[in-house]
Scaffold this active site. Structure first.
Site, short mmCIF file in Angstrom:
data_model
loop_
_atom_site.label_atom_id
_atom_site.label_comp_id
_atom_site.label_asym_id
_atom_site.label_seq_id
_atom_site.Cartn_x
_atom_site.Cartn_y
_atom_site.Cartn_z
N PHE A 9 -6.70 -10.23 2.10
CA PHE A 9 -7.11 -8.84 2.32
C PHE A 9 -6.97 -8.05 1.04
O PHE A 9 -6.23 -8.42 0.13
CB PHE A 9 -6.37 -8.21 3.50
CG PHE A 9 -4.94 -7.82 3.25
CD1 PHE A 9 -4.49 -6.55 3.60
CD2 PHE A 9 -4.02 -8.71 2.71
CE1 PHE A 9 -3.16 -6.19 3.40
CE2 PHE A 9 -2.70 -8.35 2.52
CZ PHE A 9 -2.27 -7.08 2.86
N ASP A 10 -7.71 -6.94 0.97
CA ASP A 10 -7.90 -6.23 -0.29
C ASP A 10 -6.63 -5.65 -0.89
O ASP A 10 -6.57 -5.45 -2.11
CB ASP A 10 -8.93 -5.10 -0.10
CG ASP A 10 -10.34 -5.54 -0.40
OD1 ASP A 10 -10.52 -6.58 -1.07
OD2 ASP A 10 -11.29 -4.85 0.02
N ASP A 11 -5.63 -5.35 -0.09
CA ASP A 11 -4.40 -4.80 -0.63
C ASP A 11 -3.68 -5.80 -1.54
O ASP A 11 -2.87 -5.42 -2.39
CB ASP A 11 -3.45 -4.39 0.49
CG ASP A 11 -3.94 -3.16 1.25
OD1 ASP A 11 -5.16 -3.04 1.45
OD2 ASP A 11 -3.10 -2.34 1.67
N SER A 12 -3.95 -7.07 -1.37
CA SER A 12 -3.26 -8.13 -2.10
C SER A 12 -3.81 -8.28 -3.52
O SER A 12 -5.00 -8.60 -3.68
CB SER A 12 -3.43 -9.46 -1.35
OG SER A 12 -3.16 -10.56 -2.19
N PRO A 13 -2.99 -8.09 -4.55
CA PRO A 13 -3.47 -8.28 -5.93
C PRO A 13 -4.01 -9.69 -6.20
O PRO A 13 -5.08 -9.81 -6.82
CB PRO A 13 -2.23 -7.96 -6.78
CG PRO A 13 -1.40 -7.06 -5.93
CD PRO A 13 -1.61 -7.55 -4.52
#
Length: 221
Positions: A9-13
């Site tokens: 998911f996008d929050d994950s760097p």
């Protein structure tokens, strides 16, 4: 070409580092959201794909790879039309690899994860050493960028993708001082100018920032 599916998911760097790589390569893929805040990574169907229950994971024609560094080196080695993102020259590749290990062991593990976990666990006074660890990351990166435009030389590589995803996330906690870190500031702007940057990293970095700005944490003095 086999079917590519990216889990995360996008929050994950690290997820965003893979998205940047795929965008640079122009390779089509599907996304299956695995939100670690919802404990999606512990669901049985995901554990079958990635027993370490980390994100991201990549499925390529039924084969599963996890760890963003393993994924991005694999993608460029398999799908890159040239070796510019991950040079075949052994000395140049060694520099890229060193920067990837720096991101994994220092920036992400020591800098980011060791700070995020206590904040999420509502330990809202963060030891000062965690702040100092981020400053040390910035000091190292400023040195790496001395005399060159990108972190591993004068051409864009996957090391830039790996590091920009984490550095823009660390900025939620400690902003990059544009005077002290002029080279980092210029490098960030250089990456932001990529046509695929906002979708691949900018959007997710802002989502991460929005989540953590709701939490009232402080660094110990």
């Amino acid at each position: 070409m086999g079917k590519l599916v990216l889990y995360g998911f996008d929050d994950s760097p690290p997820f965003r580092a893979v998205k940047l790589t795929l965008a640079a390569l122009g390779v089509p893929y599907e996304i299956v959201e695995v939100n670690t805040r919802n404990k999606d990574h512990y669901k049985p169907e995901y554990l079958k794909r990635n027993p370490q229950h980390t994100v991201p994971a990549l499925e390529d024609d039924g084969h599963f790879i996890w760890d963003s560094h393993a994924i991005i080196t694999y993608l460029v080695s398999k799908y890159g039309k040239t070796d510019s993102l991950y040079p075949k020259d052994l000395l140049q590749r060694a520099v890229v690899d060193q920067r990837l290990h720096f991101e994994s062991g220092v920036v992400f593990a020591s800098g980011l994860r060791s700070l995020v976990r206590p904040v999420v666990a509502e330990n809202l006074v963060i030891p000062r050493e965690r702040y100092d660890a981020i400053v040390e990351v910035y000091d190292f990166l400023e040195t790496f960028l001395s005399g060159q435009d990108y972190v591993a030389g004068n051409q864009l590589t996957i090391a830039d993708f790996s590091l920009i995803s984490s550095i823009t996330t660390l900025e939620v906690f400690v902003k990059v001082n544009p005077v002290k870190y002029s080279k980092i500031t210029a490098w960030i702007k250089r990456l932001e100018a990529l046509p695929y940057y906002q979708e691949a990293n900018g959007v997710g970095a802002r989502k991460f920032a929005e989540f953590f700005k709701k939490i009232n944490y402080t660094f110990a003095s």
